[in-house]
Motif scaffolding. Sequence first.
Motif, PDB file in Angstrom:
ATOM      1  N   ALA A 230      82.466  87.797  14.192  1.00  0.00           N
ATOM      2  CA  ALA A 230      81.654  87.460  15.373  1.00  0.00           C
ATOM      3  C   ALA A 230      80.839  88.655  15.863  1.00  0.00           C
ATOM      4  CB  ALA A 230      82.567  86.964  16.487  1.00  0.00           C
ATOM      5  N   LEU A 235      75.373  90.288  12.497  1.00  0.00           N
ATOM      6  CA  LEU A 235      74.893  88.916  12.422  1.00  0.00           C
ATOM      7  C   LEU A 235      73.574  88.769  11.670  1.00  0.00           C
ATOM      8  CD1 LEU A 235      75.381  85.984  13.155  1.00  0.00           C
ATOM      9  CD2 LEU A 235      74.277  86.398  15.364  1.00  0.00           C
ATOM     10  N   THR A 269      76.500  82.657  15.396  1.00  0.00           N
ATOM     11  CA  THR A 269      77.303  82.674  14.164  1.00  0.00           C
ATOM     12  C   THR A 269      76.529  81.913  13.091  1.00  0.00           C
ATOM     13  OG1 THR A 269      78.462  80.573  14.528  1.00  0.00           O
ATOM     14  CG2 THR A 269      79.438  82.539  15.543  1.00  0.00           C
ATOM     15  N   ILE A 371      84.070  79.562  11.940  1.00  0.00           N
ATOM     16  CA  ILE A 371      82.749  79.374  11.323  1.00  0.00           C
ATOM     17  C   ILE A 371      82.829  78.339  10.197  1.00  0.00           C
ATOM     18  CG2 ILE A 371      81.006  80.515   9.880  1.00  0.00           C
ATOM     19  CD1 ILE A 371      81.549  83.050  11.608  1.00  0.00           C
TER      20      ILE A 371
END
Length: 467
Positions: A230, A235, A269, A371
């Motif tokens: 996370a 990301l 995500t 996820i």
Amino acid sequence: RNACAGTLKLLDSKLVRERGLNFFCHGAGVLSGATLRSQSELFELLIKLGFKTIEHTKKAKNIEEVIRFAQNFQSERETLDYEIDGLVVKVDSFDDQRVLGETSKSPRWMIAYKYPAEQAVTLLEDIEISVGRTGALTPVAILKPVRLSGTTVSRASLHNRDEIERLDVRVGDYVRVEKSGEIIPKVISVETEKRTKSLRKFVFPNHCPVCGGKAAQLGEEVVVRCTSLACPAQLKGRIKHFAMRDAMDIEGLGEALIEQLVEQKMVTTLSDLYQLKFDEVAALERMAEKSTENLFEALEVSKKRELYRLIFGLGILNVGERSAQILADEYKHLEKLMEAEEETLCNIREIGPATAKSIVDFFKDSGAQKIVRKLKEAGIRFDVVEERSGTLPLAGKSVVVTGTLARYSRTEIEQLIHRFGGTATSSVSKKTSFLLSGDSPGSKYEKAKKLGVRVINEKEFEGMIKS
């Protein structure tokens, strides 16, 4: 280099002209209409044609003359109007160049001679930790600005935790800095004699400075990594990796769009990619209805990608495309892979202990589990594996590829080899079943001939798989 490339891509030719780009011509691609025997003859022709060439050259009779020129020119480099980090030495005769040939990485008739890097001493004001796509925590030295090789340097790499300990570098020290390859600044030593007071040792963090997640060394790696999926610092890189052609192949999801999606918190995500709202995406900079339609179509198509692409796209540490293919063939379903134990994974050919541990650790992470669950809810298929029946033509074969193929990219040919049961490897050995050779083969071709490994061309390879 980036400024030049960006300028050449501009549509307004007036603006390109205003920027005053210039270049030195030092070689030629296709030559026709002239017979040239050497590099020195090429330079003479280029000058006659009005091109700018390298100003400071010498045709040397022997290596001793080359060495003298290189040593004498070192003092002159400071007088040039541009930065250089060394000289290039070439064999003059084009015939000799052809005889010498080249490896897969570089020509054998040319070599770079590098001058010692310029160094400077400055104050280390702080050490910051940056976090990359794979979660690697990289220490960065914050320096009192100092002039070095034509630019002002205020930041330099400290590489990793072990390097900080090896240098015994501390905030408040005076450090010696140089540019690696005249480009990337790095700290090479500490001026310990200038330590005037007791300075505290730097303590490397055991938590990610961005998200607070646990940071640890995995296996025998030197790098310390944030283990949280996370983590916002990872990301953008994770999305780019997930969307790349060899993974989920989401066309239209480029860096500029990823940047906006993350900055505006529309994607936090990987699974959020499949929850995007059409109108919100269409309203973003450089997006319009058609490009948004194309993106949403690509996202929909990606839901049915092969399992190995999904495994690869998740960005599990130490799991490359080949490992992902092996795992997909073995488990047939992502949820079965998620339940796999380390010992069982180690028993699979080509899956080593480090990779097995990475897989187990990844799927143990609650962030990763969330996820994966949301990807399933979004309609991503977890079980698309190409069924194979009968004996495959390349079953048990180890194949090495060299040179340029007419019909396939390197990725495409490796996927074909795997599809028909073979293993694509990078180096030739006695265990290699055959070498697939295209145009301009490198040193692998010579090694295969020497070891008696069978060499085939593209047409023969296609004949094998068609049968």
